[in-house]
Motif scaffolding. Structure first.
Motif, PDB file in Angstrom:
ATOM      1  N   UNK A 103      48.208  32.915  42.337  1.00 24.09           N
ATOM      2  CA  UNK A 103      47.233  33.115  41.271  1.00 24.09           C
ATOM      3  C   UNK A 103      45.826  32.702  41.680  1.00 24.09           C
ATOM      4  N   UNK A 104      45.662  32.145  42.917  1.00 21.38           N
ATOM      5  CA  UNK A 104      44.430  31.430  43.211  1.00 21.38           C
ATOM      6  C   UNK A 104      43.710  31.848  44.484  1.00 21.38           C
ATOM      7  N   UNK A 105      44.226  32.848  45.204  1.00 22.03           N
ATOM      8  CA  UNK A 105      43.638  33.241  46.483  1.00 22.03           C
ATOM      9  C   UNK A 105      43.483  34.760  46.527  1.00 22.03           C
ATOM     10  N   UNK A 106      42.318  35.221  46.949  1.00 28.09           N
ATOM     11  CA  UNK A 106      42.092  36.639  47.210  1.00 28.09           C
ATOM     12  C   UNK A 106      41.939  36.872  48.707  1.00 28.09           C
ATOM     13  N   UNK A 107      42.538  37.953  49.184  1.00 24.26           N
ATOM     14  CA  UNK A 107      42.223  38.489  50.501  1.00 24.26           C
ATOM     15  C   UNK A 107      41.381  39.734  50.239  1.00 24.26           C
ATOM     16  N   UNK A 108      40.108  39.658  50.553  1.00 23.50           N
ATOM     17  CA  UNK A 108      39.103  40.651  50.190  1.00 23.50           C
ATOM     18  C   UNK A 108      38.956  40.731  48.673  1.00 23.50           C
ATOM     19  N   UNK A 109      37.846  41.335  48.257  1.00 22.10           N
ATOM     20  CA  UNK A 109      37.522  41.353  46.829  1.00 22.10           C
ATOM     21  C   UNK A 109      36.840  42.656  46.469  1.00 22.10           C
ATOM     22  N   UNK A 110      37.551  43.762  46.740  1.00 25.14           N
ATOM     23  CA  UNK A 110      37.062  45.063  46.332  1.00 25.14           C
ATOM     24  C   UNK A 110      37.207  45.279  44.836  1.00 25.14           C
ATOM     25  N   UNK A 111      37.054  46.525  44.402  1.00 24.83           N
ATOM     26  CA  UNK A 111      36.966  46.813  42.976  1.00 24.83           C
ATOM     27  C   UNK A 111      38.246  46.503  42.215  1.00 24.83           C
ATOM     28  N   UNK A 112      39.381  46.356  42.899  1.00 20.51           N
ATOM     29  CA  UNK A 112      40.621  45.997  42.227  1.00 20.51           C
ATOM     30  C   UNK A 112      40.567  44.672  41.499  1.00 20.51           C
ATOM     31  N   UNK A 113      39.686  43.774  41.937  1.00 16.42           N
ATOM     32  CA  UNK A 113      39.558  42.469  41.284  1.00 16.42           C
ATOM     33  C   UNK A 113      39.081  42.633  39.842  1.00 16.42           C
TER      34      UNK A 113
END
Length: 256
Positions: free
Chosen positions: A26-36
């Motif tokens: 719940x707490x980590x993103x790998x890349x942050x494209x528009x899906x976020x």
């Protein structure tokens, strides 16, 4: 540990076309494209770390909006991890007070909403709960890395955007517990020259890449260009030998 696909398209257009982002637990993103952008506010509020493969817009577009949305509601800064070159680009061209405010100095440098953490190839970040993220070599038109996400349940490798890369193949072959390989293939073979120029993979180059992989992970294809996706997948199906690569899709979840 769970890894959920928020976005995996090489473009936009329609509800299912979201650019690259993976959510780890719940707490980590790998890349942050528009899906976020599909996450609810309470989900955004829980994100503590963003690991960036490279500075292209389809992979970083939501970082400025994420920090702006939740920064004031958090007690700790969001940490953006990336290579020194990638973080320099973000500082110079995004968080520069022209495109977006410098949230690494808001509300002040002693208590910012955003913190940058340099991470070189081969370095790992331990995130608690037995989770670890390691930077892997990649080859793209800007400085880029892939990432190995690992826990006691095994490892997942995400290539990021990359051309055929011997160092990346060698790094993958050093991972004894590899279960999942998410690898880009942006263009069909008809656009082989464009793939080479833009340092992406096409099916014939993907086949050469996979021939060199010693393990037998599940292989998932990301970064398909929407207008050429089915053609590219058909060509992959005809090439890829002992692997049966499948197209990544939003909402898919991996358990490790």
């Amino acid at each position: 540990m769970k890894v959920r696909v928020l976005g995996c398209s090489g473009g936009i257009g329609g509800r299912n076309q979201r650019t690259t982002a993976l959510l780890v637990d719940h707490d980590v993103l790998i890349d942050a494209g528009t899906g976020v952008g599909d996450l609810e506010f309470e989900e955004l509020l829980q994100i503590d770390h963003v690991f960036v493969t490279h500075a292209h817009l389809d992979h970083i577009a939501m970082i400025p909006l994420l920090v702006d949305t939740v920064g004031e509601a958090r007690s700790m800064p969001i940490v953006v991890h990336g290579s020194p070159e990638t973080l320099r680009i973000l500082r110079s061209h995004i968080f520069n007070w022209l495109v977006w405010p410098d949230f690494s100095s808001i509300p002040d440098r002693g208590n910012p909403f955003l913190r940058f953490q340099e991470m070189r190839v081969g370095e790992s970040a331990k995130l608690g709960g037995g989770r670890q993220v390691t930077a892997l070599p990649a080859l793209h038109t800007v400085p880029a890395v892939g990432y190995q996400v690992s826990s006691e349940g095994g490892s997942l490798v995400f290539s990021g955007d990359t051309a055929y890369s011997e160092p990346l193949i060698a790094a993958i072959n050093e991972i004894p517990d590899l279960r999942y390989l998410i690898i880009e293939t942006a263009f069909p073979d008809a656009l082989h020259d464009l793939a080479l120029a833009s340092r992406h993979l096409c099916p014939s180059l993907l086949a050469l890449f996979l021939e060199r992989i010693k393990a037998h992970p599940e292989v998932w294809i990301t970064h398909l260009k929407p207008s050429r996706a089915q053609t590219t997948l058909d060509e992959i199906a005809s090439y890829c030998g002992r692997f049966s690569p499948r197209a990544l899709y939003n909402g898919l979840e991996f358990s490790l």
